[in-house]
Motif scaffolding. Structure first.
Motif, mmCIF file in Angstrom:
data_model
loop_
_atom_site.group_PDB
_atom_site.id
_atom_site.type_symbol
_atom_site.label_atom_id
_atom_site.label_comp_id
_atom_site.label_asym_id
_atom_site.label_seq_id
_atom_site.Cartn_x
_atom_site.Cartn_y
_atom_site.Cartn_z
ATOM 1 N N LYS A 96 0.980 8.339 2.464
ATOM 2 C CA LYS A 96 2.411 8.098 2.672
ATOM 3 C C LYS A 96 2.812 6.689 2.239
ATOM 4 C CE LYS A 96 2.583 11.102 6.732
ATOM 5 N NZ LYS A 96 2.801 11.125 8.183
ATOM 6 N N ASN A 97 1.888 5.981 1.609
ATOM 7 C CA ASN A 97 2.085 4.607 1.163
ATOM 8 C C ASN A 97 2.297 3.640 2.328
ATOM 9 O OD1 ASN A 97 1.840 2.986 -1.096
ATOM 10 N ND2 ASN A 97 4.054 2.771 -1.322
ATOM 11 N N GLU A 98 1.752 3.980 3.500
ATOM 12 C CA GLU A 98 1.782 3.092 4.655
ATOM 13 C C GLU A 98 0.541 2.213 4.580
ATOM 14 O OE1 GLU A 98 3.809 6.277 7.752
ATOM 15 O OE2 GLU A 98 1.637 6.272 7.470
ATOM 16 N N TYR A 121 -5.446 -4.763 1.490
ATOM 17 C CA TYR A 121 -4.632 -3.791 2.224
ATOM 18 C C TYR A 121 -5.087 -2.391 1.853
ATOM 19 C CZ TYR A 121 -1.308 -7.497 3.347
ATOM 20 O OH TYR A 121 -0.725 -8.635 3.820
ATOM 21 N N LYS A 150 -1.948 -1.243 5.711
ATOM 22 C CA LYS A 150 -2.367 -2.131 6.788
ATOM 23 C C LYS A 150 -3.358 -3.139 6.223
ATOM 24 C CE LYS A 150 -6.122 0.798 8.417
ATOM 25 N NZ LYS A 150 -6.748 1.489 9.474
ATOM 26 N N TYR A 176 -3.853 1.592 1.898
ATOM 27 C CA TYR A 176 -2.650 2.426 1.976
ATOM 28 C C TYR A 176 -3.051 3.889 2.076
ATOM 29 C CZ TYR A 176 0.003 -1.662 0.562
ATOM 30 O OH TYR A 176 0.572 -2.905 0.521
ATOM 31 N N ASN A 177 -2.328 4.639 2.892
ATOM 32 C CA ASN A 177 -2.593 6.078 3.008
ATOM 33 C C ASN A 177 -1.710 6.849 2.024
ATOM 34 O OD1 ASN A 177 -0.015 6.303 4.159
ATOM 35 N ND2 ASN A 177 -0.786 6.397 6.250
#
Length: 136
Positions: A45-47, A40, A49, A42-43
């Motif tokens: 913002k802790n989003e 995964y 994918k 994460y960016n």
């Protein structure tokens, strides 16, 4: 090469690599005679994918790392054959793949895992390193 599933168990768990304003988390678990992994991204913002899944398994008695990518331009499954194991480093290879042609996993003890990918892009050697730390 007579590797057994136990030789790969150092991968089991969750590994994190912080990069820039984001991070990559790779998770591995054992499932039967295979290891199943996912990665995964994460960016800031802790989003997160899902970018790829991995299956480490035997095909016709030979170990392969089967990688399925989900990012644009990296979709589909590619199988990388185990070609070397020395100095706690496993080397998987697929010379026919665009990039990477080689994937490496190095056991650096209980708290660290070094992974890297290498290959050629436009005739130039490219290497990307993933120095993971154990999350759990």
């Amino acid at each position: 090469m007579a590797q057994k599933i136990n030789d790969f168990k150092f991968l089991i768990g969750s590994w994190e690599f912080e990069k820039g304003k984001g991070k990559i988390i790779e998770n591995w678990k054992i499932q039967g005679d295979s290891l199943i992994g996912n990665s995964y991204q994460y960016n800031h913002k802790n989003e997160g994918k899902l970018t790829e899944t991995m299956v480490l398994k035997k095909i016709n008695g030979i170990w392969y790392l089967c990688v399925t990518g989900y990012e644009a331009g990296n979709e589909g499954e590619t199988n990388f054959k185990l070609v070397s194991f020395k100095q706690k480093t496993f080397t998987f290879e697929n010379k026919g793949h665009d990039f990477p042609q080689n994937i490496y996993y190095q056991n650096q003890g209980k708290k660290s895992l070094l992974a890297w990918i290498e290959g050629f892009i436009d005739g130039k050697t490219m290497k990307i390193t993933f120095p993971y730390k154990r999350k759990y």
